[in-house]
Write an enzyme that holds these catalytic residues in place. Structure first.
Site, short mmCIF file in Angstrom:
data_model
loop_
_atom_site.label_atom_id
_atom_site.label_comp_id
_atom_site.label_asym_id
_atom_site.label_seq_id
_atom_site.Cartn_x
_atom_site.Cartn_y
_atom_site.Cartn_z
N GLU A 1 10.12 17.01 14.16
CA GLU A 1 10.56 16.74 12.57
C GLU A 1 9.68 17.80 12.09
OE1 GLU A 1 9.08 13.35 11.00
OE2 GLU A 1 10.99 12.88 9.87
N CYS B 1 14.34 10.93 6.11
CA CYS B 1 13.73 10.63 7.68
C CYS B 1 15.59 10.93 8.17
CB CYS B 1 13.45 9.30 7.58
SG CYS B 1 14.23 7.80 6.69
N GLU C 1 9.38 1.63 10.82
CA GLU C 1 10.87 2.38 10.46
C GLU C 1 9.67 4.05 10.55
OE1 GLU C 1 13.19 2.19 9.34
OE2 GLU C 1 13.75 0.09 9.11
N LYS D 1 1.08 -1.55 0.08
CA LYS D 1 -0.12 0.02 -0.19
C LYS D 1 0.80 1.23 -0.01
CE LYS D 1 -1.53 3.10 2.27
NZ LYS D 1 -1.27 4.72 1.47
P1 NAD Z 1 2.42 8.92 7.15
O1 NAD Z 1 2.91 8.06 8.06
O2 NAD Z 1 1.32 9.85 7.14
O3 NAD Z 1 2.04 8.03 6.18
C1 NAD Z 1 2.88 6.24 5.32
C2 NAD Z 1 1.91 5.51 5.73
O4 NAD Z 1 0.63 5.15 5.95
C3 NAD Z 1 1.00 6.42 3.33
O5 NAD Z 1 1.09 5.04 3.05
C4 NAD Z 1 -0.21 6.09 4.54
O6 NAD Z 1 -1.16 6.39 3.65
C5 NAD Z 1 -0.71 5.27 5.31
N1 NAD Z 1 -1.32 5.04 6.19
C6 NAD Z 1 -2.28 6.75 7.13
N2 NAD Z 1 -3.00 6.59 8.32
C7 NAD Z 1 -2.74 5.05 7.94
C8 NAD Z 1 -3.42 4.23 9.17
N3 NAD Z 1 -4.53 4.57 10.02
N4 NAD Z 1 -3.52 2.76 8.87
C9 NAD Z 1 -2.60 2.10 7.81
N5 NAD Z 1 -1.71 2.84 6.93
C10 NAD Z 1 -1.90 4.62 7.38
O7 NAD Z 1 3.83 8.96 6.64
P2 NAD Z 1 3.81 10.26 5.02
O8 NAD Z 1 3.86 11.16 5.81
O9 NAD Z 1 3.86 9.52 4.16
O10 NAD Z 1 5.62 10.24 5.39
C11 NAD Z 1 6.24 10.94 6.21
C12 NAD Z 1 7.06 10.36 7.51
O11 NAD Z 1 7.74 9.00 7.01
C13 NAD Z 1 8.33 11.41 8.14
O12 NAD Z 1 7.59 10.77 9.44
C14 NAD Z 1 9.55 10.73 7.71
O13 NAD Z 1 10.12 10.82 8.85
C15 NAD Z 1 9.11 9.41 7.26
N6 NAD Z 1 10.13 7.75 7.62
C16 NAD Z 1 10.95 7.51 7.77
C17 NAD Z 1 11.47 6.21 7.88
C18 NAD Z 1 12.77 5.38 7.78
O14 NAD Z 1 12.69 5.05 7.20
N7 NAD Z 1 12.63 5.85 9.39
C19 NAD Z 1 12.20 6.58 5.33
C20 NAD Z 1 10.67 7.48 4.84
C21 NAD Z 1 10.37 8.21 5.63
#
Ligand code: NAD
Length: 523
Positions: free
Chosen positions: A374, A276, A242, A169
């Site tokens: 962040e 990230c 992650e 997803k």
């Molecule tokens: P997000 O948490 O908003 O969304 C991530 C994913 O989760 C998306 O596909 C979203 O549709 C899905 N999602 C949202 N609500 C959900 C729910 N209730 N149940 C299941 N899935 C759900 O994050 P984002 O804005 O897409 O990404 C940015 C964040 O990701 C930042 O905090 C960044 O630091 C982090 N990030 C971490 C890493 C790592 O490797 N540690 C890498 C990249 C990004």
């Protein structure tokens, strides 16, 4: 009562963040679609696992070849959907995936094959033990938009080579890149049901979490990660999380200011600060503070902003206006509390609604939002500190613990400090590139997550370890079975003496007593 899915958007729209152009509209997967995808994945997984490791490695090699052929096309698709400069799409996405495939092609056999477990205990010498690494079954992957290719692809390749099926997803902001990944995998020979993409917003991810997957690999923000961990706990679903970061950069008094300031600028502004592993806090020894901050500001002012398709663009747009507002609010908070803006600090409406000027802030303090939350945008906050201990204390004073970097000409000193920092990765004299080292585990501590992706530990997450025990003497009853009594107790005491007593005499007397066990009457 409205369910998640009833209130979900029926369509998602993929938009080019640099131009606002609508790239494509797609139907959101509802609960039924997600469940059906997982059911198909489950049905297809057994045959994929039975294909064998060598054949799956061959499929990975095919994938690598196809990705290499289409490298520029894939990079362009990434730039169109996320806005990052094309060369960043090539280096931080396509190259990372080509190399992750290389790592798995070279190492999956050695890391996944059965492994003998030699027994040290005398009583178990008559058995042979083996570790068998079995696929979990169906792995759900939920990924973010910031690295829409390299994050899901590296996780998917490890899951597939281990014999799992995958349902991905992707972020609702970057579905098209995920579909490109699917085309490449299918063209390479991964059966369509073994790798599937379900597109949609959060509710589609929640539906995947509720479906009968066997493990979930989630990459995203801390709040969503916590929600996922809570839901997963209900059914004891294993998860890898992650999550976000607030990575500190420690510039010690012997650092090379020119090199470290270039690193800070790249580390803070690569992908418009939406990584990230971005440098989000910079602690500089007071003796270098002014010259370092000035060098950062001068270099930042030279960055060229624009559409990532233009070869000369250094920094592209942010993903969406909502993200720009978060950055703006962090910068405004810092300014109101006394931070100095050395570069940037404003939107760039002449370029588009998603552009924010790369910003260098000096005189920030640890309690400002810019140093605690962040930001996930193009801001480099710089703060002075007086010594190494203070730098380490400030670095560790955060709810996050993804990665960190230490800058010094003295490698030993850098290593000493690196060992004291609470983070999943600490780099000495580099930033961010750890994500591209396929052998290195990626993941955080504290709120930055649980578990690892990439490398050996990332592959371990994709398998269950089964211990296989085979007795060499099937016709013999085990000495510890029923038929206890006083003499058996004495024999066992002797056996413990024989193995663990300090004195040789006690050990020998123990051995004599234990020997009687061989004539014991058992049930
Ligand atoms: P997000 O948490 O908003 O969304 C991530 C994913 O989760 C998306 O596909 C979203 O549709 C899905 N999602 C949202 N609500 C959900 C729910 N209730 N149940 C299941 N899935 C759900 O994050 P984002 O804005 O897409 O990404 C940015 C964040 O990701 C930042 O905090 C960044 O630091 C982090 N990030 C971490 C890493 C790592 O490797 N540690 C890498 C990249 C990004």
């Amino acid at each position: 009562m409205a369910t998640d899915l009833q209130i979900a958007a029926l369509k998602i729209v993929s938009v080019n963040p640099a131009t606002g152009e609508v790239l494509r509209e797609l139907e959101c997967a509802g609960e039924g679609v997600v469940e059906a995808a997982v059911a198909r994945a489950r049905a297809a997984q057994a045959a994929w696992a039975e294909l064998g490791l060598r054949r799956r490695i061959e499929v990975l090699r095919e994938f690598q070849g196809k990705l290499y052929e289409k490298k520029s096309e894939i990079a362009a698709a990434i730039t169109r959907e996320v806005g990052k400069p094309l060369v960043e799409a090539l280096v931080t996405e396509v190259l990372v995936v080509l190399d992750a495939a290389r790592f798995l092609i070279d190492n999956a056999w050695g890391l996944l094959r059965d492994e003998p477990v030699p027994h040290g205990n005398l009583v178990t010498k008559l058995k042979s033990g083996w570790l068998v690494r079995e696929p979990h079954g169906v792995i759900g992957i939920i990924s973010p938009w910031n690295y829409p290719f390299s994050i899901p692809a590296t996780e998917t390749l490890a899951a597939l080579v281990a014999g799992n099926a995958v349902v991905l997803k992707p972020s609702e902001l970057t579905p098209l890149v995920a579909l490109e990944l699917a085309s490449l995998l299918h063209a390479a020979g991964v059966p369509r049901d073994v790798f599937q993409v379900v597109v949609g917003e959060g509710p589609a991810g929640a539906a995947l979490l509720r479906s009968p997957i066997d493990k979930l690999v989630f990459t995203g923000s801390v709040p969503t990660g916590k929600r996922i961990a809570a839901a997963a706990a209900e059914r004891l679903l294993p998860v890898v999380l992650e999550l976000g970061g607030k990575d500190p950069m420690l510039v010690l008094d012997d650092a090379d200011v020119d090199v470290a300031s270039s690193a800070a600028v790249w580390g803070a502004f690569v992908n418009a600060g939406q990584a990230c592993l971005s440098v989000e806090r910079c602690y500089v020894h007071r003796s270098l503070y002014e010259s370092f901050a000035r060098a950062c500001a001068e270099k930042t002012k030279q960055l060229r902003m624009g559409n990532g398709m233009d070869s000369y663009t250094d920094v592209g747009p942010m993903i969406q206006e909502r993200q720009v507002r978060i950055v703006e609010s962090h910068v405004e908070d810092a300014k109101a509390r006394g931070a100095r803006v050395l570069a940037g600090g404003t939107r760039l409406p002449e370029l588009g609604v998603n552009f924010y000027a790369p910003t260098v802030l000096a005189d920030v303090t640890q309690d400002m939002r810019i140093m605690r939350e962040e930001t996930f945008g193009p801001v480099l906050p710089v703060m002075a500190c007086d010594n190494d201990d203070e730098a380490v204390r400030l670095a560790n004073d955060s709810e996050y613990g993804l990665a960190a970097s230490v800058w010094t000409r003295d490698r030993k000193r850098g290593e000493r400090l690196a060992r004291r920092i609470h983070a999943g990765t600490v780099m000495v004299n580099d930033v961010i590139s750890c994500f591209g080292i396929s052998e290195a585990p990626h993941g955080g501590v504290k709120a930055s997550g649980v578990g690892r992706t990439h490398g050996r530990f990332g592959l371990d997450e994709m398998v269950r370890v089964k211990y296989l025990d085979m007795d060499r003497v099937p016709g013999m009853k085990k000495v510890w079975w029923h038929g206890y009594g006083e003499s058996f107790r004495r024999q066992m005491e002797g056996f413990l003496d024989m193995q663990f007593a300090r004195g040789l005499g006690t050990r020998m007397r123990g051995a004599l007593r234990a020997a009687g066990v061989l004539n014991r009457k058992q049930l």
